[in-house]
Design an enzyme around this catalytic site. Structure first.
Site, mmCIF file in Angstrom:
data_model
loop_
_atom_site.group_PDB
_atom_site.id
_atom_site.type_symbol
_atom_site.label_atom_id
_atom_site.label_comp_id
_atom_site.label_asym_id
_atom_site.label_seq_id
_atom_site.Cartn_x
_atom_site.Cartn_y
_atom_site.Cartn_z
ATOM 1 N N HIS A 145 0.822 -1.217 0.000
ATOM 2 C CA HIS A 145 0.000 0.000 0.000
ATOM 3 C C HIS A 145 0.851 1.259 0.000
ATOM 4 O O HIS A 145 0.360 2.340 -0.302
ATOM 5 C CB HIS A 145 -0.922 0.001 1.228
ATOM 6 C CG HIS A 145 -1.987 -1.047 1.154
ATOM 7 N ND1 HIS A 145 -3.308 -0.768 0.893
ATOM 8 C CD2 HIS A 145 -1.917 -2.404 1.272
ATOM 9 C CE1 HIS A 145 -4.006 -1.887 0.863
ATOM 10 N NE2 HIS A 145 -3.192 -2.899 1.105
ATOM 11 N N ASP A 155 3.298 9.710 -0.389
ATOM 12 C CA ASP A 155 2.150 8.902 0.032
ATOM 13 C C ASP A 155 1.885 7.847 -1.033
ATOM 14 O O ASP A 155 1.892 8.180 -2.225
ATOM 15 C CB ASP A 155 0.913 9.803 0.178
ATOM 16 C CG ASP A 155 -0.048 9.316 1.249
ATOM 17 O OD1 ASP A 155 -0.096 8.096 1.479
ATOM 18 O OD2 ASP A 155 -0.744 10.157 1.865
#
Ligand code: ADP
Ligand code: G6P
Length: 488
Positions: free
Chosen positions: A163, A371
């Site tokens: 992720h 991110d």
């Protein structure tokens, strides 16, 4: 007798409220964090088992099934929490994988704990997987699990999804245990990333460290071929759309605006309190806009939601102190009685309250330094039914590769950030509508179900895994698109 499943998800964290209700019932806790948010949406009605840690130390609580989803909790002792979760996962891998925006800590004592906890997760997954099952391992905490599981259960189909970003080779090469980590992950049949660059980085490393034959979509070494690819994760768009349209949420949003003093503009940020999120850069930019008189307190209000995260890790504690000091300074300098410049909320919210906040915000400010994806940006877009509102989004969030119509910004460039904030605040409504409409259309076609379908059909082309996914009503005129591998 252990109950077995044909689909097993293995993730460090269970998305469960570890404080059970008085009647013993257990509710889903949408724990703040992208992984739990994303997987919760697809697994809540799936006959699968989720292997994970419920938070806390010592014996794992006995947790009931949630609908058709079985829960297999994993226990962690005090030393394991320190060496595996706070140490190797969140003080070594997390900062290193996020461009080393904070100095990674290399503590030789943590490796053995990381390895033994990974072994425990692998053993639990092997126990609950039925013959020939698919096991989907998630994220950097469990990077050794795919290879361990393959050894225990060669009959399984094993997927791995990261992720967070996968770093450029020169950063990954700093890891003292780089070969083991790479081998561990490549124990899977399919390794998925958020961005194609990650697959490229892994291919380069596999060639260099494992003498593999690698391309950006497959790696062959030790007699096996592992497929790799980008599968950008998303959100439950239908859920967020429905929440944002609920009359109580609309009323709550109206009330929030009134409570904020009916300002002309509301700026909002929602983050886990993490140094990757760029909160300090954002505060500096906002404070300078106030100092220069380009933003006025009565006219504009900023709301910063910063939910506590990983609070036993020193760098997170220090960050919280710095941010709270800075918010205090800004409010002390620019606020007035009853009119703070920044409303700072250090607490979790339920989904409806988050939707109300998103509906209240004229400008959503999402400025991470790095991110993997950033689901908050996508949630904001989904929560704007009238296609109003501006999204200011960091170029360094995975979401920027999809949400081209956001106001994209380099958060390290504080002057550029100030100008972009002003541009977003002053944009013409027609411009904002055009941008927001394009982003909403993109999300309708690329929601969390499309992500899961794409990943699971690539893992198992027979389609048996996809058959378990929930069927969800989609807005008319949209259909789930599964991008072809070539278009990724
Ligand atoms: P990360 O995965 O780094 O935490 P994301 O933006 O991808 O970042 O995901 C964060 C998730 O956590 C989102 O689904 C968001 O709604 C949720 N979240 C963030 N802040 C809060 C909060 N204060 N209360 C509840 N959920 C939150
Ligand atoms: C990110 C990670 C997840 C993690 C989440 C919350 O989204 O990719 O794996 O669960 O942050 O962090 P936490 O440490 O609370 O699980």
């Amino acid at each position: 007798m252990v109950r077995q499943s044909a689909l097993v998800v293995v993730a460090n964290r269970l998305p469960l409220d570890d404080s059970a209700a008085p009647d013993g019932a257990c509710e889903w806790r949408r724990s703040p964090g992208g992984l739990a948010s994303a997987l919760h949406a697809i697994l809540k009605q799936t006959p699968a088992t989720w292997v994970g840690w419920a938070g806390g130390i010592g014996d794992a609580p006995a947790l009931p099934d949630i609908g058709s989803l079985r829960i297999r909790p994993i226990s962690l002792g005090q030393d394991e929490l320190r060496g595996y979760y706070e140490g190797f996962a969140n003080s070594t891998l997390w900062p290193l994988y996020h461009d080393a925006v904070e100095q990674p800590v290399f503590d030789r004592g943590w490796w053995e704990t990381y390895r033994s906890v990974n072994r425990r997760f692998a053993a639990a997954a092997a126990e609950v997987a039925e013959p020939g099952a698919a096991v989907w391992v998630q994220d950097y905490h469990l990077q050794l699990v795919p290879a361990m599981l393959r050894e225990l259960r060669p009959d399984l189909l094993i997927g791995f999804f990261l992720h967070v970003p996968f770093p450029p080779p020169e950063l990954f090469m700093q890891l003292p245990r780089r070969v083991e980590l790479l081998r561990g992950m490549l124990g899977a049949d399919l390794v998925g990333f958020q961005r194609p660059q990650a697959a490229h980085n892994v291919a380069q490393l596999a060639t260099k460290l494992l003498d593999a034959e690698s391309t950006d979509d497959q790696i062959t070494f030790a007699g096996r071929t592992v497929r790799t690819g980008a599968f950008p994760v998303s959100i439950d768009v239908a859920e967020m759309r429905a929440l944002a349209a609920r009359p109580d949420v609309v009323a709550h949003a109206r009330q929030l605006r009134a409570d904020l003093g009916l300002p002309r503009r509301v700026l909002l940020s929602v983050d886990r309190l993490d140094y990757t999120k760029g909160i300090e850069h954002r505060l500096t930019a906002y404070s300078e806009l106030l100092r220069d008189g380009r933003v006025k307190v009565r006219d504009t209000v900023m709301v910063q939601v910063a939910v506590p995260s990983r609070e036993r890790v020193e760098s997170y504690r220090a960050l919280r102190d710095r941010i709270e000091g800075e918010v205090g300074r800004i409010n002390g300098e620019y606020g007035r009685v009853g009119e703070p410049a920044i409303h700072y909320l250090n607490q979790p919210f339920d989904r409806a309250a988050l939707a109300a906040l998103y509906r209240t915000a004229d400008v959503m400010v999402v400025t991470p330094l790095r991110d993997g994806m950033n689901l908050v940006a996508k949630e904001y877009v989904a929560a704007r039914p009238d296609a109003s509102g501006a999204l200011v989004l960091s170029e360094f969030a995975g979401a920027a590769a999809e949400l081209h119509d956001a106001f994209l910004v380099n958060p390290h460039d504080v002057d550029g950030l100030k100008e972009t904030l002003l541009r977003a605040m002053e944009a013409r409504p027609a411009d904002l509508t055009a941008r927001m409409t394009a982003m909403r259309e993109h999300l309708d076609r690329h929601d969390i179900l499309a992500w899961a379908r794409d990943y699971l059909t690539t893992l198992d082309q027979s389609g048996r895994l996809v058959a378990w996914l929930p069927r969800q009503a989609r807005p008319p005129g949209t259909s789930p698109t599964v991008p072809s591998p070539a278009s990724r």
